[in-house]
Design a protein around this motif. Structure first.
Motif, short mmCIF file in Angstrom:
data_model
loop_
_atom_site.label_atom_id
_atom_site.label_comp_id
_atom_site.label_asym_id
_atom_site.label_seq_id
_atom_site.Cartn_x
_atom_site.Cartn_y
_atom_site.Cartn_z
N TYR A 1 -43.17 25.18 8.22
CA TYR A 1 -42.37 24.15 7.53
C TYR A 1 -41.73 24.63 6.24
CZ TYR A 1 -47.40 23.32 6.80
OH TYR A 1 -48.75 23.48 6.62
N PHE A 2 -42.31 25.62 5.58
CA PHE A 2 -41.60 26.11 4.39
C PHE A 2 -40.51 27.11 4.77
CE2 PHE A 2 -45.46 24.33 2.35
CZ PHE A 2 -44.81 23.40 1.56
N LYS A 3 -40.69 27.80 5.91
CA LYS A 3 -39.59 28.64 6.42
C LYS A 3 -38.40 27.75 6.80
CE LYS A 3 -42.61 31.86 8.90
NZ LYS A 3 -42.82 32.41 10.24
N GLN A 4 -38.74 26.56 7.32
CA GLN A 4 -37.71 25.58 7.70
C GLN A 4 -36.82 25.23 6.50
OE1 GLN A 4 -40.28 22.72 9.63
NE2 GLN A 4 -38.52 21.58 10.38
N VAL A 5 -37.44 25.09 5.33
CA VAL A 5 -36.67 24.73 4.13
C VAL A 5 -35.59 25.78 3.87
CG1 VAL A 5 -36.78 24.36 1.64
CG2 VAL A 5 -38.64 23.50 3.11
N PHE A 6 -35.98 27.06 3.94
CA PHE A 6 -35.02 28.15 3.73
C PHE A 6 -33.91 28.08 4.79
CE2 PHE A 6 -33.63 32.45 4.93
CZ PHE A 6 -33.06 32.86 3.74
N ASN A 7 -34.31 27.89 6.04
CA ASN A 7 -33.31 27.84 7.12
C ASN A 7 -32.32 26.69 6.92
OD1 ASN A 7 -34.50 30.04 8.39
ND2 ASN A 7 -35.86 28.77 9.64
N GLY A 8 -32.77 25.62 6.28
CA GLY A 8 -31.91 24.46 6.04
C GLY A 8 -30.72 24.80 5.16
N LYS A 9 -30.95 25.59 4.14
CA LYS A 9 -29.83 26.00 3.27
C LYS A 9 -28.87 26.91 4.06
CE LYS A 9 -30.26 29.44 0.52
NZ LYS A 9 -30.75 30.34 -0.54
N ILE A 10 -29.42 27.82 4.82
CA ILE A 10 -28.59 28.78 5.57
C ILE A 10 -27.69 28.08 6.58
CG2 ILE A 10 -28.70 30.70 7.23
CD1 ILE A 10 -29.59 31.49 4.38
N ILE A 11 -28.27 27.16 7.35
CA ILE A 11 -27.47 26.54 8.41
C ILE A 11 -26.44 25.59 7.80
CG2 ILE A 11 -28.83 24.47 9.01
CD1 ILE A 11 -27.47 27.03 11.55
N ARG A 12 -26.75 25.02 6.63
CA ARG A 12 -25.75 24.16 5.96
C ARG A 12 -24.59 25.01 5.44
NH1 ARG A 12 -30.76 21.11 4.89
NH2 ARG A 12 -30.49 19.14 5.97
N MET A 13 -24.86 26.25 5.03
CA MET A 13 -23.76 27.16 4.67
C MET A 13 -22.85 27.36 5.88
SD MET A 13 -25.87 29.99 2.41
CE MET A 13 -24.49 31.05 1.97
N ALA A 14 -23.46 27.64 7.03
CA ALA A 14 -22.67 27.86 8.25
C ALA A 14 -21.87 26.61 8.61
CB ALA A 14 -23.61 28.24 9.40
N LEU A 15 -22.48 25.43 8.46
CA LEU A 15 -21.82 24.18 8.82
C LEU A 15 -20.64 23.87 7.89
CD1 LEU A 15 -21.74 21.57 10.55
CD2 LEU A 15 -23.26 20.54 8.84
N ILE A 16 -20.86 24.05 6.60
CA ILE A 16 -19.78 23.79 5.63
C ILE A 16 -18.57 24.69 5.96
CG2 ILE A 16 -19.09 24.10 3.20
CD1 ILE A 16 -22.01 23.22 2.47
N MET A 17 -18.84 25.97 6.24
CA MET A 17 -17.72 26.87 6.57
C MET A 17 -17.01 26.41 7.83
SD MET A 17 -18.88 30.74 5.66
CE MET A 17 -20.34 30.75 6.65
N LYS A 18 -17.78 25.98 8.81
CA LYS A 18 -17.15 25.54 10.07
C LYS A 18 -16.25 24.32 9.85
CE LYS A 18 -18.17 23.78 14.72
NZ LYS A 18 -17.17 24.59 15.47
N LEU A 19 -16.77 23.32 9.14
CA LEU A 19 -15.98 22.10 8.98
C LEU A 19 -14.80 22.30 8.04
CD1 LEU A 19 -18.79 19.37 8.92
CD2 LEU A 19 -17.45 20.17 10.86
N LEU A 20 -14.91 23.25 7.11
CA LEU A 20 -13.78 23.55 6.23
C LEU A 20 -12.84 24.58 6.88
CD1 LEU A 20 -15.39 23.66 2.66
CD2 LEU A 20 -13.97 21.86 3.68
N GLU A 21 -13.21 25.02 8.07
CA GLU A 21 -12.39 25.97 8.84
C GLU A 21 -12.10 27.24 8.06
OE1 GLU A 21 -8.99 23.85 10.40
OE2 GLU A 21 -10.26 22.28 11.24
N VAL A 22 -13.13 27.74 7.34
CA VAL A 22 -12.94 29.05 6.68
C VAL A 22 -13.41 30.13 7.64
CG1 VAL A 22 -13.19 28.12 4.34
CG2 VAL A 22 -15.17 29.10 5.48
#
Ligand code: NCD
Length: 304
Positions: free
Chosen positions: A282-303
């Motif tokens: 569950y604490f590894k999950q916290v780290f993964n949460g930031k990473i996947i949100r970086m990927a998502l923000i880039m996708k939705l902003l089409e960068v």
């Protein structure tokens, strides 16, 4: 322009791409430091949050962007009676993308219809939480290496737990996934989910109250907090809140490579003695949460 309101807004191919980007961010973080230079994320949070809001903000900052927003309804014009649609329309003039959490089911969808910029559902009432599910998926990929051929136990508040609902929808799209739904009778999954997403789709699932009895068959155990804020009366919450408390003893017959996940915050449902066990993720999950949100923000902003 795309928003993310429901995890099923994304195809499995798009989820694979987000996971690939996430793994590349972990391997080569410096490549991503300026991907969102000059871009702004607005976090509109009408409900408490630690991980979701701060991980969205950290994600945007690590991409070189900046952040603005509010973290309680009372400090925004919601307190004056403004609708989420008007707020979203307004914030469209100040930012490039919105992450919204709201106690009412459907509020981010309503906001997305009037917004001029992408809206991400950061949790709507007891309904859905797609970015927690992306977090869970990256964790499952990193821990198990696959999304198919898994027996997934979900334990605790399956009625009001929005992370549970989104995770079931996401995982039901993969081959040979079996769900073991462990909860008190009062907190079983909602009927629409059981019928439309499990029975109608011929997904294999069992419902039980017995956590220890099913432990040996689980590849993943997803623990959840009893959702105090969604209860109509305090007596029911007090009666049900400690229905399941995971201890090392209760895990003694688990598979050696069981992965224990929890969206957090934890209240009482996982004993702290488990935190240093290799099965605790569950604490590894916290780290993964930031990473996947970086990927998502880039996708939705089409960068790129
Ligand atoms: C979850 C949520 O808000 O639904 N928290 C989170 O986003 N990590 C789970 C919870 O609050 O129990």
């Amino acid at each position: 322009m795309r928003s993310l309101i429901d995890i099923l807004d994304l195809t499995t191919a798009e989820i694979d791409e987000l996971i690939e980007t996430g793994l590349d961010i972990i391997a080569n973080p410096s490549k991503y430091a300026h991907k969102c230079d000059g871009k702004k994320l607005a976090t509109l949070f009408y409900e408490p949050s630690t991980r979701t809001r701060l991980s969205f903000e950290a994600a945007m900052l690590e991409l070189g962007g900046s952040v603005l927003g509010f973290s309680e309804a009372n400090s925004s014009s919601a307190a004056k009676g403004e609708s989420v649609a008007d707020t979203a329309r307004t914030v469209s003039c100040y930012a490039d993308i919105i992450a919204m959490r709201h106690p009412k089911e459907g509020a981010p969808l309503v906001a997305a219809r009037k917004s001029l910029i992408p809206v991400i559902n950061a949790g709507d009432g007891g309904h859905n939480h797609p970015t927690q599910t992306l977090t869970d998926l990256l964790t499952i990929k990193r821990e198990k290496g696959r999304f198919d051929n898994l027996t997934i136990g979900l334990c605790g508040d399956l009625k009001f737990g929005r992370t549970v609902h989104s995770l079931i929808c996401a995982m039901s799209r993969y081959e040979n996934v079996k769900f073991v739904l462990i909860s008190p009778k009062e907190l079983m999954i909602p009927e629409y989910l059981r019928q439309e997403y499990l029975i109608d789709k011929n997904i294999v699932f069992v419902e039980t109250t017995d956590l220890v009895g099913v432990m040996p068959e689980l590849d993943i155990l997803y623990m959840t907090r009893v959702q105090k804020e969604r209860f109509f009366n305090e007596a029911d919450y007090l009666r049900l809140k400690d229905s399941y408390i995971l201890t090392l003893d209760k895990m003694k017959d688990s598979k050696p490579d069981l992965a224990v996940l929890h969206p957090l915050p934890r209240v009482n449902e996982i004993a702290v003695e488990i935190d240093d066990d290799p099965r605790a993720c569950y604490f590894k999950q916290v780290f993964n949460g930031k990473i996947i949100r970086m990927a998502l923000i880039m996708k939705l902003l089409e960068v790129e």
